[in-house]
Design an enzyme around this catalytic site. Structure first.
Site, PDB file in Angstrom:
ATOM      1  N   GLY A  10       0.635  -0.882   4.635  1.00 31.13           N
ATOM      2  CA  GLY A  10      -0.548  -1.232   3.841  1.00 31.13           C
ATOM      3  C   GLY A  10      -1.504  -2.127   4.615  1.00 31.13           C
ATOM      4  CG  LEU A  12      -0.269  -8.639   3.880  1.00 27.12           C
ATOM      5  CD1 LEU A  12      -1.040  -9.653   4.718  1.00 27.12           C
ATOM      6  CD2 LEU A  12       0.296  -9.299   2.626  1.00 27.12           C
ATOM      7  CG  ASP A  34      10.056   4.752  -4.399  1.00 30.27           C
ATOM      8  OD1 ASP A  34       9.860   3.665  -4.990  1.00 30.27           O
ATOM      9  OD2 ASP A  34       9.557   5.824  -4.762  1.00 30.27           O
ATOM     10  CB  ILE A  35      10.432  -1.224  -3.888  1.00 25.17           C
ATOM     11  CG1 ILE A  35       9.066  -1.025  -4.545  1.00 25.17           C
ATOM     12  CG2 ILE A  35      10.294  -1.643  -2.434  1.00 25.17           C
ATOM     13  CD1 ILE A  35       8.245  -2.327  -4.626  1.00 25.17           C
ATOM     14  CB  ALA A  58       1.961  -3.943  -4.760  1.00 29.08           C
ATOM     15  CE1 TYR A  59      -1.246   3.268  -8.234  1.00 25.77           C
ATOM     16  CE2 TYR A  59      -0.531   2.539 -10.396  1.00 25.77           C
ATOM     17  CZ  TYR A  59      -1.318   3.352  -9.603  1.00 25.77           C
ATOM     18  OH  TYR A  59      -2.181   4.254 -10.196  1.00 25.77           O
ATOM     19  CG  ASP A 100      -7.384 -12.826  -7.646  1.00 27.53           C
ATOM     20  OD1 ASP A 100      -6.692 -11.806  -7.388  1.00 27.53           O
ATOM     21  OD2 ASP A 100      -8.625 -12.791  -7.618  1.00 27.53           O
ATOM     22  CE1 TYR A 123      -1.986  -5.014  -8.225  1.00 24.69           C
ATOM     23  CE2 TYR A 123      -3.478  -6.786  -8.860  1.00 24.69           C
ATOM     24  CZ  TYR A 123      -2.660  -6.190  -7.923  1.00 24.69           C
ATOM     25  OH  TYR A 123      -2.502  -6.776  -6.687  1.00 24.69           O
ATOM     26  CD1 TRP A 148     -10.979 -11.008  -5.419  1.00 26.04           C
ATOM     27  CD2 TRP A 148     -13.037 -11.413  -4.672  1.00 26.04           C
ATOM     28  NE1 TRP A 148     -11.773 -11.276  -6.500  1.00 26.04           N
ATOM     29  CE2 TRP A 148     -13.037 -11.537  -6.071  1.00 26.04           C
ATOM     30  CE3 TRP A 148     -14.227 -11.642  -3.977  1.00 26.04           C
ATOM     31  CZ2 TRP A 148     -14.186 -11.860  -6.798  1.00 26.04           C
ATOM     32  CZ3 TRP A 148     -15.373 -11.973  -4.692  1.00 26.04           C
ATOM     33  CH2 TRP A 148     -15.350 -12.075  -6.081  1.00 26.04           C
TER      34      TRP A 148
HETATM   35  N1  LIG Z   1      -5.776  -5.723  -1.959  1.00 24.50           N
HETATM   36  C1  LIG Z   1      -6.094  -6.819  -2.638  1.00 24.50           C
HETATM   37  O1  LIG Z   1      -7.264  -7.132  -2.869  1.00 24.50           O
HETATM   38  C2  LIG Z   1      -5.002  -7.732  -3.153  1.00 24.50           C
HETATM   39  C3  LIG Z   1      -5.357  -8.861  -3.908  1.00 24.50           C
HETATM   40  C4  LIG Z   1      -4.345  -9.689  -4.372  1.00 24.50           C
HETATM   41  C5  LIG Z   1      -3.015  -9.403  -4.110  1.00 24.50           C
HETATM   42  N2  LIG Z   1      -2.697  -8.289  -3.374  1.00 24.50           N
HETATM   43  C6  LIG Z   1      -1.285  -8.009  -3.133  1.00 24.50           C
HETATM   44  O2  LIG Z   1      -1.039  -8.096  -1.739  1.00 24.50           O
HETATM   45  C7  LIG Z   1      -0.038  -7.158  -1.359  1.00 24.50           C
HETATM   46  C8  LIG Z   1      -0.543  -6.277  -0.230  1.00 24.50           C
HETATM   47  O3  LIG Z   1      -1.662  -5.534  -0.707  1.00 24.50           O
HETATM   48  P1  LIG Z   1      -2.381  -4.433   0.199  1.00 24.50           P
HETATM   49  O4  LIG Z   1      -3.812  -4.413  -0.207  1.00 24.50           O
HETATM   50  O5  LIG Z   1      -1.987  -4.637   1.622  1.00 24.50           O
HETATM   51  O6  LIG Z   1      -1.689  -3.098  -0.355  1.00 24.50           O
HETATM   52  P2  LIG Z   1      -1.971  -1.580   0.105  1.00 24.50           P
HETATM   53  O7  LIG Z   1      -2.853  -1.529   1.289  1.00 24.50           O
HETATM   54  O8  LIG Z   1      -2.336  -0.811  -1.124  1.00 24.50           O
HETATM   55  O9  LIG Z   1      -0.521  -1.124   0.584  1.00 24.50           O
HETATM   56  C9  LIG Z   1       0.497  -0.942  -0.340  1.00 24.50           C
HETATM   57  C10 LIG Z   1       1.802  -0.827   0.403  1.00 24.50           C
HETATM   58  O10 LIG Z   1       2.816  -0.648  -0.582  1.00 24.50           O
HETATM   59  C11 LIG Z   1       3.595   0.477  -0.224  1.00 24.50           C
HETATM   60  N3  LIG Z   1       4.129   1.075  -1.455  1.00 24.50           N
HETATM   61  C12 LIG Z   1       3.456   1.533  -2.528  1.00 24.50           C
HETATM   62  N4  LIG Z   1       4.310   1.993  -3.447  1.00 24.50           N
HETATM   63  C13 LIG Z   1       5.559   1.798  -2.948  1.00 24.50           C
HETATM   64  C14 LIG Z   1       6.867   2.070  -3.412  1.00 24.50           C
HETATM   65  N5  LIG Z   1       7.081   2.624  -4.610  1.00 24.50           N
HETATM   66  N6  LIG Z   1       7.917   1.755  -2.612  1.00 24.50           N
HETATM   67  C15 LIG Z   1       7.722   1.203  -1.401  1.00 24.50           C
HETATM   68  N7  LIG Z   1       6.518   0.926  -0.894  1.00 24.50           N
HETATM   69  C16 LIG Z   1       5.447   1.229  -1.675  1.00 24.50           C
HETATM   70  C17 LIG Z   1       2.660   1.392   0.535  1.00 24.50           C
HETATM   71  O11 LIG Z   1       3.444   2.268   1.334  1.00 24.50           O
HETATM   72  P3  LIG Z   1       2.844   3.686   1.914  1.00 24.50           P
HETATM   73  O12 LIG Z   1       1.476   3.404   2.428  1.00 24.50           O
HETATM   74  O13 LIG Z   1       3.818   4.011   3.019  1.00 24.50           O
HETATM   75  O14 LIG Z   1       2.864   4.631   0.764  1.00 24.50           O
HETATM   76  C18 LIG Z   1       1.886   0.367   1.356  1.00 24.50           C
HETATM   77  O15 LIG Z   1       2.628  -0.012   2.495  1.00 24.50           O
HETATM   78  C19 LIG Z   1       0.331  -6.404  -2.647  1.00 24.50           C
HETATM   79  O16 LIG Z   1       1.446  -7.000  -3.237  1.00 24.50           O
HETATM   80  C20 LIG Z   1      -0.873  -6.603  -3.522  1.00 24.50           C
HETATM   81  O17 LIG Z   1      -0.554  -6.500  -4.897  1.00 24.50           O
HETATM   82  C21 LIG Z   1      -3.655  -7.455  -2.882  1.00 24.50           C
END
Ligand SMILES: NC(=O)c1ccc[n+]([C@@H]2O[C@H](COP(=O)([O-])OP(=O)(O)OC[C@H]3O[C@@H](n4cnc5c(N)ncnc54)[C@H](OP(=O)(O)O)[C@@H]3O)[C@@H](O)[C@H]2O)c1
Length: 278
Positions: A10, A12, A34-35, A58-59, A100, A123, A148
């Site tokens: 992902g 991060l 798959d978690i 995460a989703y 947040d 979410y 964000w």
């Molecule tokens: N993006 C934001 O603005 C934001 C804000 C606040 C908090 N966060 C949190 O920060 C963290 C990282 O976010 P991100 O934006 O980097 O996420 P992202 O780019 O959407 O990546 C999601 C990751 O989760 C994996 N994933 C999804 N479903 C899964 C499952 N069932 N089993 C195992 N792996 C699974 C994906 O794997 P594949 O790609 O291999 O499918 C990918 O590696 C998350 O916890 C998110 O909730 C994000």
């Protein structure tokens, strides 16, 4: 130290894989584990026996979560609990990424880690319930709430704005939601520091300073040297399936207590633009 990054594919996760040097890293995407599958999670953790698990999987489709509630809770809450249970069994420490969006956005000053959760979206609820369950399952875990997120490893707000601003004379962006943009590289570095310091409990980890999406977009267009006009609109004019908090600025005091500090979002944006331009 041996570290397992779940969600390594992902936005991060990619930054963590790039920034984490000097330790032994195992990075897993959803194809590896798959978690939602508790026994598979246990199997990969038992096989690796990491000192730390960073759960970045995460989703994350905030609007998609509204129409796929079961999936949201299965991945974001129950999947996180599966990982926490495997950490308990194998003796690993756990850092979980939260959001947040666990807050309702009614405050007018930065949210502290002691403020009550009151999520408004599916979410946000899935993340808030995960936090509660994780603190019960593994009280010594670390919950890093961020916001964000942007970076070069995937779809993000600055990337969308740059594409739109490059192809349109003007664009409209909401001006009534305030938060803290956070660069994946800075978040990854802070997470590495937190693990090395054996941090526990809830910590807010975001770039310093805050802005509205409109102010963020205006800065992106200006810093990229584009000419498009950015116009402020209200959330009502740009209705989306999931409600967002009007104000979700996270206070830096919990991070300061851990002895860490984050650069400003404006500084982070400039480094992101350089990285994006290669
Ligand atoms: N993006 C934001 O603005 C934001 C804000 C606040 C908090 N966060 C949190 O920060 C963290 C990282 O976010 P991100 O934006 O980097 O996420 P992202 O780019 O959407 O990546 C999601 C990751 O989760 C994996 N994933 C999804 N479903 C899964 C499952 N069932 N089993 C195992 N792996 C699974 C994906 O794997 P594949 O790609 O291999 O499918 C990918 O590696 C998350 O916890 C998110 O909730 C994000």
């Amino acid at each position: 130290m041996k570290v397992m990054i779940i969600g390594a594919t992902g936005l991060l996760g990619k930054a963590l894989m790039h920034e984490w040097n000097g330790d032994q890293i195992v990075g897993l995407g959803s194809r590896d584990v798959d978690i939602r599958d508790a026994s598979r999670v246990m199997e990969v953790v038992e096989a690796s026996r990491p000192d730390w698990i960073v759960l970045a999987a995460a989703y994350t489709d905030v609007d998609g979560c509204e129409s796929h509630r079961e999936l949201a809770f299965a991945v974001n809450r129950d999947g996180a609990v599966n990982v926490a249970q495997s950490a308990v069994r194998s003796g690993a420490k756990l850092l979980f990424l939260s959001s947040d969006y666990v807050f309702d956005g009614q405050k007018k000053s930065p949210y502290e880690t002691s403020d009550a959760r009151n999520p408004q979206s599916v979410y946000g609820r899935s993340k808030a319930e995960a936090e509660v369950r994780l603190l019960e399952t593994l009280p010594g875990c670390c919950i890093a709430r961020t916001s964000w997120l942007f970076g070069t490893g995937g779809k993000c707000f600055p990337d969308t704005i740059l594409k739109l601003a490059g192809s349109r004379p003007s664009l409209e962006v909401v001006d009534d939601q305030r938060g803290c943009p956070t660069y994946s590289v800075d978040l990854a570095r802070a997470i590495i520091e937190l693990c090395r310091k054996n941090a526990t409990g809830i910590v807010h980890v975001n770039n310093s300073g805050d802005c509205s999406w409109f102010e963020f977009a205006r800065e992106i267009v200006k810093d990229a040297g584009l000419k498009a006009e950015v116009r402020p609109v209200s959330s009502q004019q740009m209705a989306r399936p999931a409600p967002r908090p009007a104000y979700s600025v996270l206070s830096a005091s919990s991070l300061h207590r851990c002895g860490s500090e984050m650069p400003t979002w404006n500084n982070a944006l400039q480094r992101y633009l350089k990285e994006r331009n290669g």
